[in-house]
Design a protein around this motif. Structure first.
Motif, PDB file in Angstrom:
ATOM      1  N   ASP A 114     116.831 -39.293 -23.060  1.00  0.00           N
ATOM      2  CA  ASP A 114     115.828 -38.121 -23.050  1.00  0.00           C
ATOM      3  C   ASP A 114     116.251 -37.205 -24.246  1.00  0.00           C
ATOM      4  OD1 ASP A 114     114.298 -38.768 -21.176  1.00  0.00           O
ATOM      5  OD2 ASP A 114     115.207 -37.707 -19.486  1.00  0.00           O
ATOM      6  N   THR A 115     117.577 -37.111 -24.544  1.00  0.00           N
ATOM      7  CA  THR A 115     117.645 -36.060 -25.942  1.00  0.00           C
ATOM      8  C   THR A 115     117.711 -36.933 -27.058  1.00  0.00           C
ATOM      9  OG1 THR A 115     120.146 -36.679 -25.191  1.00  0.00           O
ATOM     10  CG2 THR A 115     119.263 -34.561 -24.018  1.00  0.00           C
ATOM     11  N   LEU A 116     117.768 -38.077 -26.922  1.00  0.00           N
ATOM     12  CA  LEU A 116     117.678 -38.761 -28.333  1.00  0.00           C
ATOM     13  C   LEU A 116     116.332 -38.631 -29.063  1.00  0.00           C
ATOM     14  CD1 LEU A 116     119.303 -42.119 -27.501  1.00  0.00           C
ATOM     15  CD2 LEU A 116     120.050 -40.618 -28.943  1.00  0.00           C
ATOM     16  N   ASP A 117     116.173 -38.706 -30.490  1.00  0.00           N
ATOM     17  CA  ASP A 117     115.146 -38.843 -31.196  1.00  0.00           C
ATOM     18  C   ASP A 117     114.267 -39.730 -30.760  1.00  0.00           C
ATOM     19  OD1 ASP A 117     116.177 -36.887 -32.620  1.00  0.00           O
ATOM     20  OD2 ASP A 117     116.929 -38.303 -34.231  1.00  0.00           O
ATOM     21  N   ASP A 118     112.863 -39.850 -30.741  1.00  0.00           N
ATOM     22  CA  ASP A 118     112.267 -40.757 -30.473  1.00  0.00           C
ATOM     23  C   ASP A 118     112.372 -42.446 -30.990  1.00  0.00           C
ATOM     24  OD1 ASP A 118     110.676 -39.257 -28.860  1.00  0.00           O
ATOM     25  OD2 ASP A 118     108.814 -38.964 -29.934  1.00  0.00           O
ATOM     26  N   GLU A 119     112.502 -42.142 -32.380  1.00  0.00           N
ATOM     27  CA  GLU A 119     112.804 -43.712 -33.053  1.00  0.00           C
ATOM     28  C   GLU A 119     114.118 -44.210 -32.444  1.00  0.00           C
ATOM     29  OE1 GLU A 119     113.879 -44.758 -37.658  1.00  0.00           O
ATOM     30  OE2 GLU A 119     113.476 -42.470 -37.220  1.00  0.00           O
ATOM     31  N   VAL A 120     115.098 -43.622 -32.205  1.00  0.00           N
ATOM     32  CA  VAL A 120     116.186 -44.073 -31.663  1.00  0.00           C
ATOM     33  C   VAL A 120     116.155 -44.538 -30.133  1.00  0.00           C
ATOM     34  CG1 VAL A 120     118.718 -44.051 -31.114  1.00  0.00           C
ATOM     35  CG2 VAL A 120     117.778 -42.871 -33.091  1.00  0.00           C
ATOM     36  N   SER A 121     115.450 -43.594 -29.357  1.00  0.00           N
ATOM     37  CA  SER A 121     115.376 -43.945 -27.735  1.00  0.00           C
ATOM     38  C   SER A 121     114.253 -45.034 -27.593  1.00  0.00           C
ATOM     39  CB  SER A 121     114.765 -42.807 -27.241  1.00  0.00           C
ATOM     40  OG  SER A 121     113.660 -42.193 -27.612  1.00  0.00           O
TER      41      SER A 121
ATOM     42  N   GLU B 211     115.063 -48.245 -25.707  1.00  0.00           N
ATOM     43  CA  GLU B 211     114.058 -48.888 -24.704  1.00  0.00           C
ATOM     44  C   GLU B 211     113.481 -50.168 -24.755  1.00  0.00           C
ATOM     45  OE1 GLU B 211     111.834 -45.314 -24.105  1.00  0.00           O
ATOM     46  OE2 GLU B 211     113.187 -44.753 -22.311  1.00  0.00           O
ATOM     47  N   LYS B 212     113.275 -50.627 -25.937  1.00  0.00           N
ATOM     48  CA  LYS B 212     112.806 -51.771 -26.241  1.00  0.00           C
ATOM     49  C   LYS B 212     113.789 -52.969 -25.879  1.00  0.00           C
ATOM     50  CE  LYS B 212     110.271 -51.745 -30.072  1.00  0.00           C
ATOM     51  NZ  LYS B 212     110.102 -51.721 -31.817  1.00  0.00           N
ATOM     52  N   LEU B 213     115.057 -52.799 -26.264  1.00  0.00           N
ATOM     53  CA  LEU B 213     116.147 -53.849 -25.985  1.00  0.00           C
ATOM     54  C   LEU B 213     116.867 -53.642 -24.643  1.00  0.00           C
ATOM     55  CD1 LEU B 213     118.172 -53.155 -29.378  1.00  0.00           C
ATOM     56  CD2 LEU B 213     116.647 -55.027 -28.621  1.00  0.00           C
ATOM     57  N   LEU B 214     116.778 -52.814 -23.922  1.00  0.00           N
ATOM     58  CA  LEU B 214     117.284 -52.408 -22.586  1.00  0.00           C
ATOM     59  C   LEU B 214     116.898 -53.426 -21.511  1.00  0.00           C
ATOM     60  CD1 LEU B 214     117.849 -48.954 -21.769  1.00  0.00           C
ATOM     61  CD2 LEU B 214     119.656 -50.619 -21.873  1.00  0.00           C
TER      62      LEU B 214
END
Lengths: 455, 455
Positions: free
Chosen positions: B118-125, B129-132
């Protein structure tokens, strides 16, 4: 359109190849081979008989034949080469990378190797003679002479020109190595920098001087550990004077890793290093029989040990029922500890700096497991023989057996490593047999003392 | 000047780090760390205690901390992360490659992972979430999102521009993958071609359409086998629609190879997969105790079997002396055959296409080794017990024991492979225990029949 990539072979393909060969249908056979990658053809070849293999090799162009030959497992490769004539081999060698060519020539009988070297062009034979002296399991034995070196004071454009000139010869080129006027390695430049930097820039201004290299005589396991540790795709090899002499690529490193694992697993299994693809029963037997016979004499020694306790056994024959469980507990505990230690040392997860700490942890584990197993077996034996005294003695013996086996299992590989001996020896049948005997001695010793005390 | 490269760590360095930390000498500590590579600092960290580790991590810049953290062994990594605050972890994750970031987040407790995402920039998160969702041991679980794709109809100059744009983000870039208008993988271009070809050339004219790829759900062992088979430095990952979704690099493949070997060796040793660098005796004990207890009950079962032959044993107590050698011969033969089969199947040197041939070879080996060992033991027993009849019976038993153990040892892994079960199970204590029991049954059975016949 999605790319159709052939990946691997199947039963149908093996049957097709066999039937094309049977019908001498060279045209269909060549078409099929052309559509496959060398590694897959090599796999097919391994499923053919010798006559079929030679028929197929007769059809191949030297370059294709070379690519396939180097992918074939050693025992099969050897039998094909021994049936090819010198001319065919010479043609193939010309097309190989220097390291593969040297390996192939190195495996030939000395007489034949000399004949072939004499007929090769000077350029090729010089390369081979440069590589042949290095032991197979050293950096020198792994390296090829196909690499690109640029002088530190040259420009990006100079480097691009060299890459263009060498691009045919050098496959898998991702880095250029930078040398000084004496040919000594001083840095590395990534190919991507040639793409992005302006042509006039000096190489020495953009190179990374922190290049990881390896000396030509270093053991292949150490080379592999460097490549793994620093995630390299290739590593430059230097001589005693720091002069760049060769290149080892990542695929050779993967082969080394597998080879080292094979060696360790062979020792664990009590097999003198056997080619996994070996087909000759005599050769397989020769790899296994020595350890079986060693185990046999170890077992006879155990028989002598048991013989010393005959009086106790005659008193309570049921004591012999527990030989298998006593030996299994000692053996399994020892194997667990030694295998984890051997593997940890091989991967570098356990290192020489924390051996003491490691041993201490293993002793705690062995003690705890000994207590649990001891109580369990003590209860069973106590109930079975209706003697709680005997149960307690067996429980106590098992605690000691598990503790000592666990300690020996962990300590022997660590000690061997300290002495620079291959720790994997500790997992072999010798240590296992000693564990059997120690376990029997503890068990029979304690039981005998107990029987003497109560009688 | 020859480059001075630090390669590996030593005892002195560990002592220095510990003393700098003790004196809170941040300046010297940072200077020392800066001169080292991440893998070496990771090694140093593994030799510190938890307090020292946190002191050191507190000093590091997020990028350096990330590079070091991913190189640290799982158990130590976990304990460091659990003591770092969310802000520190978030800063580190921002600097990591997508695959490493996803692995790190995936290992966190669900609650904490959510807080951090939730605290990460959108790009990183989004990347994470794509890989998890991908299972850790699949191509999707291994891949990173850092790769360079170019359209088939673009030019070399376009490709160079994309490389320039991505060069910060994508490390170890050696190939560009070519996609069509739907993002589907259609080819590969080597970086060297961008160096050598003229900027106007179309990518589709120089790309190699025969690109080897892997589907996102493929098991990691198969991915590793493709990379090994075709000597790749990286492999593109595609989804169900052949769209390019990720990249797996050679260093991840080496990790997979080692992990698969660790798994097989764990099974051989009777250890539930244990981290080699695990330091907690409780966890190690938990990994080993189940197999010890299984072995214990196997041994008790062997005791029941022996019990059935009590009458024979009472007649000749010396028959019990040979329990160890009988079990060792069965066990060693079985282990030899099963280990070679398991390893051969894992490396692909033995394949499903020639199982029959393989078994036939193994049977010949077992028969031959059985004859040799049988004669030897028969002679020894015959002389020891002064009964050539008994010697012959023991010899005959041992031939059968070695033959059957060898056959079972080779057949079980091959059968498991056919059934798509991990063949390495065949090397574990279960099969070893069954071998013990079968060997004892054959030995005691034949001897009992013989004693009945002569009495």
């Amino acid at each position: 359109m999605a790319p159709e990539t052939s990946q691997g072979i199947n039963e149908k393909m093996v049957e097709d190849v066999k039937s094309f060969i049977k019908d001498s249908n060279s045209k269909l056979l060549i078409k099929m081979i052309d559509d496959l990658r060398a590694a897959d053809v090599a796999d097919l070849v391994e499923h053919l008989n010798q006559e079929e293999r030679l028929f197929l090799f007769d059809l191949l162009e030297p370059e294709g034949a070379g690519d396939i030959l180097v992918e074939i497992e050693a025992p099969v490769q050897g039998s094909i080469i021994s049936d090819l004539d010198n001319e065919a081999i010479t043609d193939i060698i010309k097309e190989l990378d220097s390291d593969d060519a040297a390996d192939l020539v190195g495996d030939l009988p000395a007489e034949r190797a000399k004949e072939i070297i004499d007929t090769l062009d000077d350029e090729v034979s010089e390369d081979i003679e440069k590589l042949l002296p290095y032991a197979e399991d050293t950096a020198g034995g792994l390296m090829g002479l196909e690499f690109v070196a640029v002088k530190a004071d040259s420009t990006v454009q100079d480097a691009i020109d060299i890459v263009r000139e060498k691009s045919e010869e050098v496959e898998n080129l991702y880095h250029l190595w930078v040398i000084d006027g004496f040919g000594r390695l001083v840095g590395v430049v990534s190919l991507i920098e040639l793409v992005l930097e302006s042509p006039e820039r000096k190489i020495e201004d953009l190179m990374n001087p922190e290049v990881i290299f390896v000396e030509v005589n270093r053991d292949q396991e150490e080379v592999a550990n460097l490549v793994k540790r620093y995630d390299l795709v290739s590593i430059p090899v230097v001589d005693d004077h720091q002069r760049l002499v060769g290149r080892i690529t990542h695929d050779d490193i993967i082969d080394v890793i597998e080879e080292e694992v094979d060696e360790d697993i062979s020792l664990m299994a009590g097999v003198i290093h056997q080619e996994l693809s070996e087909e000759s029963p005599i050769k397989i037997s020769r790899a296994r029989l020595p350890w079986l016979i060693a185990g046999l004499f170890g077992g006879i020694f155990a028989a002598f040990v048991i013989n010393q306790f005959e009086a106790s056994l005659e008193k309570i024959i049921a004591l012999t029922f527990f030989f298998p469980v006593i030996m299994a507990m000692g053996g399994n505990t020892g194997t667990q500890a030694s295998t984890v230690a051997v593997r940890g040392l091989a991967t570098g997860d356990i290192d020489i700096l924390n051996i003491g700490k490691r041993l201490w942890v293993e002793m705690k584990v062995a003690f705890f497991n000994g207590i649990i197993c001891g109580i369990l077996l003590g209860l069973i034996v106590g109930i079975w023989l209706s003697s709680y005294g005997l149960g307690i003695v067996v429980a106590f013996s098992l605690v000691m057996i598990v503790f000592i086996s666990g300690f020996i299992g962990a300590a022997v590989p660590l000690a061997l490593k300290r002495l620079n001996v291959d720790p994997a020896l500790a997992t072999g049948p010798f240590v296992t047999t000693s564990n059997d005997i120690i376990s029997l001695l503890i068990y029979l010793g304690f039981v005998t003392i107990f029987l003497k005390l109560v009688s």
